[in-house]
Structure formats: C-alpha cells, structure tokens
Design a protein around this motif. Structure first.
Motif, PDB file in Angstrom:
ATOM      1  N   HIS A 191       0.849  -1.195   0.000  1.00  0.00           N
ATOM      2  CA  HIS A 191       0.000   0.000   0.000  1.00  0.00           C
ATOM      3  C   HIS A 191       0.882   1.242   0.000  1.00  0.00           C
ATOM      4  O   HIS A 191       1.752   1.403   0.855  1.00  0.00           O
ATOM      5  CB  HIS A 191      -0.893  -0.006   1.241  1.00  0.00           C
ATOM      6  N   ASN A 192       0.624   2.140  -0.946  1.00  0.00           N
ATOM      7  CA  ASN A 192       1.459   3.339  -1.103  1.00  0.00           C
ATOM      8  C   ASN A 192       0.942   4.539  -0.320  1.00  0.00           C
ATOM      9  O   ASN A 192      -0.238   4.636   0.016  1.00  0.00           O
ATOM     10  CB  ASN A 192       1.516   3.742  -2.581  1.00  0.00           C
ATOM     11  N   MET A 207       8.277   4.163  -6.182  1.00  0.00           N
ATOM     12  CA  MET A 207       7.274   3.271  -6.767  1.00  0.00           C
ATOM     13  C   MET A 207       7.827   2.553  -7.988  1.00  0.00           C
ATOM     14  O   MET A 207       7.537   1.358  -8.194  1.00  0.00           O
ATOM     15  CB  MET A 207       6.013   4.059  -7.121  1.00  0.00           C
ATOM     16  N   PHE A 221      -0.292  -4.640  -5.795  1.00  0.00           N
ATOM     17  CA  PHE A 221      -0.305  -3.295  -5.221  1.00  0.00           C
ATOM     18  C   PHE A 221      -1.727  -2.887  -4.871  1.00  0.00           C
ATOM     19  O   PHE A 221      -2.679  -3.171  -5.606  1.00  0.00           O
ATOM     20  CB  PHE A 221       0.321  -2.286  -6.190  1.00  0.00           C
ATOM     21  N   LEU A 223      -3.475   0.394  -4.533  1.00  0.00           N
ATOM     22  CA  LEU A 223      -3.214   1.777  -4.928  1.00  0.00           C
ATOM     23  C   LEU A 223      -4.122   2.727  -4.159  1.00  0.00           C
ATOM     24  O   LEU A 223      -5.343   2.719  -4.319  1.00  0.00           O
ATOM     25  CB  LEU A 223      -3.437   1.940  -6.433  1.00  0.00           C
ATOM     26  N   ALA A 228      -1.615   8.812  -4.246  1.00  0.00           N
ATOM     27  CA  ALA A 228      -1.010   8.900  -5.577  1.00  0.00           C
ATOM     28  C   ALA A 228      -1.100  10.329  -6.103  1.00  0.00           C
ATOM     29  O   ALA A 228      -0.110  10.887  -6.600  1.00  0.00           O
ATOM     30  CB  ALA A 228      -1.698   7.931  -6.534  1.00  0.00           C
ATOM     31  N   PRO A 235      -3.233   8.132 -11.241  1.00  0.00           N
ATOM     32  CA  PRO A 235      -3.497   6.697 -11.093  1.00  0.00           C
ATOM     33  C   PRO A 235      -3.750   5.986 -12.423  1.00  0.00           C
ATOM     34  O   PRO A 235      -3.397   4.808 -12.560  1.00  0.00           O
ATOM     35  CB  PRO A 235      -4.745   6.667 -10.206  1.00  0.00           C
ATOM     36  N   ILE A 238      -0.481   5.005 -13.792  1.00  0.00           N
ATOM     37  CA  ILE A 238       0.076   3.881 -13.041  1.00  0.00           C
ATOM     38  C   ILE A 238      -0.571   2.571 -13.484  1.00  0.00           C
ATOM     39  O   ILE A 238       0.113   1.564 -13.710  1.00  0.00           O
ATOM     40  CB  ILE A 238      -0.130   4.094 -11.531  1.00  0.00           C
ATOM     41  N   ILE A 246      -2.674  -4.026  -9.932  1.00  0.00           N
ATOM     42  CA  ILE A 246      -3.382  -3.173  -8.970  1.00  0.00           C
ATOM     43  C   ILE A 246      -4.633  -3.915  -8.519  1.00  0.00           C
ATOM     44  O   ILE A 246      -5.717  -3.764  -9.081  1.00  0.00           O
ATOM     45  CB  ILE A 246      -3.756  -1.807  -9.576  1.00  0.00           C
TER      46      ILE A 246
END
Length: 318
Positions: A191-192, A207, A221, A223, A228, A235, A238, A246
């Motif tokens: 988790h970012n 990332m 991931f 997201l 983000a 996103p 990404i 994701i």
C-alpha cells in the motif's frame, strides 16, 4: 491499531445511533441493489444518472478500511459493525484487532454481523524475520482474509527516503513476504503513500523501484488514490504502466484544500480511474478517510464517512 474498552451497545444506544445516522434508510437502499455479479458488472436497469457509463461496482467488491473508524471502533465494536452492516457493507479491511479482542473474538464479532475481513493491513517485520511474519499471517487466516498488505514505507529517521538502495532492499523483503504468504493461501500486496513518488538516488521513483524489483506473482499493489495524487502521479498512468498488478483501490478523496474528504465529495475524478480497473486487475474498492473521526471531527463522524463512501461506490457509474 486501536485501544480502548469494548462494550455491547444497549438497545437504547443503538436506536438513538440508528436514528441519528440514518441506518434504516441506508439498509433499505442497499437491499434494493444487492445481487450484482462479476468484478465490474453492467447495470441491468441503469438510472438516468448513469448516462456517463454502464459499469458499476457490486456490493461484494465494496469494502472499508477500519482505520477510518478506529476511534469509534475502539469504543464500541458491536455497534460500529452493526452500523456498517446496516449501510450495506459485506466486507472490511482490518487494521489490527480492535479493543483488546483476540483475533478469534474479532472474527466472531464480524461473523455475527455478516461481515468478512477480506483484507488486512499487516506490516512485514523490519528487519525481515520469517518466523514473526508467519505468526502475523496466522492472524490474517483467523480473520478470514484473502489479501494482506504492507501498510507503510517511505520515511526513516531523516525524513522522506531518497536512497534507492533502501527501496531495493524493501522490494527483496516484499518478495520474501509474498512467497511465505502464498503458503498461507494469502495474496500479499503493498500500500502506497506519497513518499514513494519521490525521485531516488538512481533517478527512479520509489514506486518505480517497487514495481520493477518485486515479483508480479508474489506482490500486488493496493493503490491509494489520494496519496497517488498527493505524490503528483496520475493513477490512470500507473494502471496503464502496470496492468494486472493493482488488485485493490483505496478510495480516498481530496478536498479543495488538498486534505482528506469523503469519497465523491472532493476533487478526484473516480469514474475516470474506475473505468481502467479491469486493466489494473482491480477487484476491491475500499473506502478510507484518514481523519474521519479525529479532532476536530468527532469519532461518530466516521460513520458518516462510511455511509457516504458506500453510497458513492454503490451508485457511481463509469
């Protein structure tokens, strides 16, 4: 993690709470919508508001990160879970075990309200220790999770990390954690926040390193759409760059002041992002707001966020 006493809400308390938060209205609205199938099912009778798109999110793909409700959950586990169930939630993402309960007791409380903890935030040990990690994964199994996500990285004692080697080392640990998680029949992810989008010493972002250095068969991931954007990353870009990786979205909105907002009430164009969910491999949409029940808001205000978030995800079209 939550602290505090757990108590059973008395009927009078729950009646007052239901009236104040509109539980019955929300439950009735949800009942009319339950039954959609597929990861992103087409609406069979799209209302006029669905002109922008035909896809919708089934109830079984909508969840909420319990960190959003940590303050009120620590005060009243049963009452909070009852509220979530009345709004229509069938899934949650755990953030520890609340109120001093054992994992088994928390699982029983979830089962009592017809809710499944499909996902859990559990940090991998740092430095990595396989035995400790296995014990944590056993907790996730008790809760009934399918997904386990490492919740945070990106800062150290000096502030935001800018050393690429630290991200490369983390990626190696994530691969180890994912391999062990697979033995527990769990899917492991990362988790970012926004720190990961800083350029590192080798010119890549954090990332970039995590996507490139982790094994796609071991690490997915989760997201976080708010973070983000805070990291100046789109996103959609990404998703397009990392198709199939994701597995989950954290649906957290951004207000005009750049701070947290309830889903659908802020600046983020969620339908544009959700339209790419198939490409990303996304199967779960998780409501979150970091400050939903903390000062100057009140703990019970997190219930408003939960209700608004569910209604938004259930009715959004894309």
């Amino acid at each position: 993690m939550c602290n505090g006493l757990v108590h059973k809400a008395c009927p009078e308390e729950m009646a007052a709470l239901a009236s104040r938060r509109g539980f019955l209205k929300a439950a009735a609205g949800t009942a009319a919508l339950v039954g959609a199938g597929g990861a992103l099912a087409g609406a069979t009778a799209a209302p006029a508001a669905a002109a922008a798109g035909e896809q919708r999110i089934p109830v079984r793909r909508i969840s909420i990160q319990l960190y959003t409700l940590r303050d009120i959950l620590s005060q009243d586990v049963d009452g909070t879970l009852a509220a979530l169930a009345s709004y229509g939630y069938k899934q949650v993402e755990a953030a520890g075990v609340p109120g001093g309960l054992t994992p088994e007791e928390f699982r029983e409380a979830l089962d009592d309200h017809g809710i499944k903890a499909t996902s859990a935030h559990i940090g991998i040990p740092q430095p990595f220790d396989a035995a400790t990690w296995r014990e944590q994964l056993r907790v996730a199994n008790v809760l009934g999770a399918t997904y386990v996500n490492h919740p945070y990285f990106g800062t150290d004692e000096n502030g935001p990390i800018r050393d690429a080697a630290k991200y490369v080392a983390l990626a190696a640990d994530l691969n180890k954690a994912g391999r062990i998680a697979r033995n527990f029949r769990l899917q492991f992810g990362y988790h970012n926040h926004h720190n990961e989008f800083l350029r590192q010493s080798d010119g890549r972002t954090g990332m970039d390193i995590l996507f490139q250095e982790t094994d796609p068969t071991l690490v997915h991931f989760q997201l976080d759409l708010y973070w983000a954007w805070r990291g100046a990353a789109d996103p959609v870009d990404i998703i397009n760059a990392h198709r199939g990786r994701i597995r989950q979205f954290h649906v957290k909105d951004m207000g005009v002041d750049g701070l947290f907002e309830d889903p659908g009430k802020g600046l983020i164009d969620f339908p544009r992002i959700f339209a790419q969910a198939r490409k990303g491999g996304t199967v779960e949409f998780i409501v979150e707001r970091d400050n939903a029940g903390t000062a100057p808001r009140q703990p019970a205000d997190a219930l408003d966020t939960a209700e608004v978030g569910f209604d938004f995800l259930r009715n959004v079209r894309f």
